[in-house]
Motif scaffolding. Sequence first.
Motif, short mmCIF file in Angstrom:
data_model
loop_
_atom_site.label_atom_id
_atom_site.label_comp_id
_atom_site.label_asym_id
_atom_site.label_seq_id
_atom_site.Cartn_x
_atom_site.Cartn_y
_atom_site.Cartn_z
N VAL A 144 0.94 -1.09 -0.01
CA VAL A 144 0.04 0.08 0.10
C VAL A 144 1.09 1.21 -0.01
N VAL A 145 0.57 2.34 -0.96
CA VAL A 145 1.29 3.34 -1.09
C VAL A 145 0.18 4.57 -0.53
N LEU A 146 0.53 5.41 0.44
CA LEU A 146 -0.39 6.63 0.61
C LEU A 146 0.44 7.70 0.54
N GLN A 147 -0.39 8.84 0.00
CA GLN A 147 0.33 10.25 0.17
C GLN A 147 0.12 10.69 1.45
N ASP A 148 0.90 11.94 1.59
CA ASP A 148 1.24 12.39 2.95
C ASP A 148 0.01 12.97 3.57
N ASP A 149 -0.88 13.48 2.57
CA ASP A 149 -1.98 14.49 3.05
C ASP A 149 -3.43 13.77 2.98
N VAL A 150 -3.42 12.35 3.18
CA VAL A 150 -4.82 11.62 3.19
C VAL A 150 -5.05 11.32 4.49
N VAL A 151 -6.29 11.19 4.78
CA VAL A 151 -7.03 10.77 6.19
C VAL A 151 -7.57 9.59 6.05
#
Length: 463
Positions: A144-151
């Motif tokens: 899983v790759v998430l960007q830094d500005d997700v909730v």
Amino acid sequence: MTTESVDRAGGAGSNRGGVGSAGGVGSAGGVASGGSGLSAGGIGSGAGVSSAGSIGSAGSNPSAGSAASRAGVAPAGGLGSAAVVGAAVMAHPRRGAQAAELAAGLAGWGARVVTDPAPGAGPGALRTARAAWAAVAPDATHHVVLQDDVVPCRDFAARVTDAVRELPDAPLALYANWNSWNGAATRAAALQGASWVPAVPGEWTPSLALVLPRADVEALLAAVPAEVTGPEPDDTVLARELGRRGRRVLIPVPHWVEHADGASLVGNDVYGPRHSACFADDTAEGPDPAGPVAAAPDVLVHLFKGRVQLVLAADTAAPRRVSREGYLRATGQEGRGRGRSARAVAALRPPSGLLGALCEEIWYAAYLMALHTPPGRAPGAGEDRVRLCLRSLVLGGTADRADLRLWARHRVGPLVALAEEGLRAGFDDREAYGRPAPLPPERLAALPDAALIWSRPLTLEER
């Protein structure tokens, strides 16, 4: 695809198609029930995704079977039962603390924060994304790759773990912008009562939060050089590489992450706020990883800059676009709904001709969605989720124009009610006259490429 978005320098990827309403859906809290359902499907046929059929109630389809069987992937009990999930957070250097907090919430996955490996080399969303995909754990079956500005939504890790067990071979994009084609497909799926929708061919792959099986990660790393250069966005590269291998991404309905409020680091605020088409924490109906997959629609109703456009699948290399007036003429529907629309708009008392035109577009967006809903859905099913999707239609469809979005935010309740009236009218006409017949291939081929929506959008002034 060319869009009006600007990549984040060295950071968490690109923000597409202006987003989120001031005060938008992400902060909306629970949404009261009260909408009727609809569907449009997703564009094109889903590779390995069977059609949804009639939906009896929200989140369930008696004839659909499990999400795994309907998506054409191995059922739980094979690879999925032994799934090992790992994660990385791709971060802009100025968002290090925010990224660390996000990763700490995913401690069970051993989540790492990955920042731009060459911050002095200029904008590098793809460079940072590749480094985040390369951080796959040695024993992980899914990354899983998430960007830094997700909730993330409540119970995010449990939802994702359940999903990879149910859909072990499917790439999963956990968010779609509310004014993107995939946002329109999300609304269509919600109106079917489905839990998943195939991503739209011809649009970028939503990359704010993406889950890939290990084989897809390895193929992506092989296709993108380690010393990547150039400004190409990671989401377009993902779309190209997954598409080249015939991989179809599935998007959960509702979405499992939201785009956080906050100033853009590189001027993306000009495109308006950025939010999800349907965020799980804003609906009382929890996500169902094992729920049905929506039919892939051949018609998407897209409200962008306050103007309705139809995105149509075609026997061509890319989807085509047409204005809603052109579509109604071409399908023999011209004039249908006009009186009912005029009465509904007049009752709202818009203060100017421009805002009156916006109200008409909102009414017809919902009307056209209803015309393309598969029959058989139980009245009232999924009202909470449908109403949330109509809210994002209103707010996302005006997000890129400050002269429209401020009024839409102020009047969002009445405008959602207006959209609900459009849905009811569309369902009535679908029952009376049937679903519009598809345009013939030669007519479709003559229409403009739908990608022009981003570089040459229709405007209310052009009506």
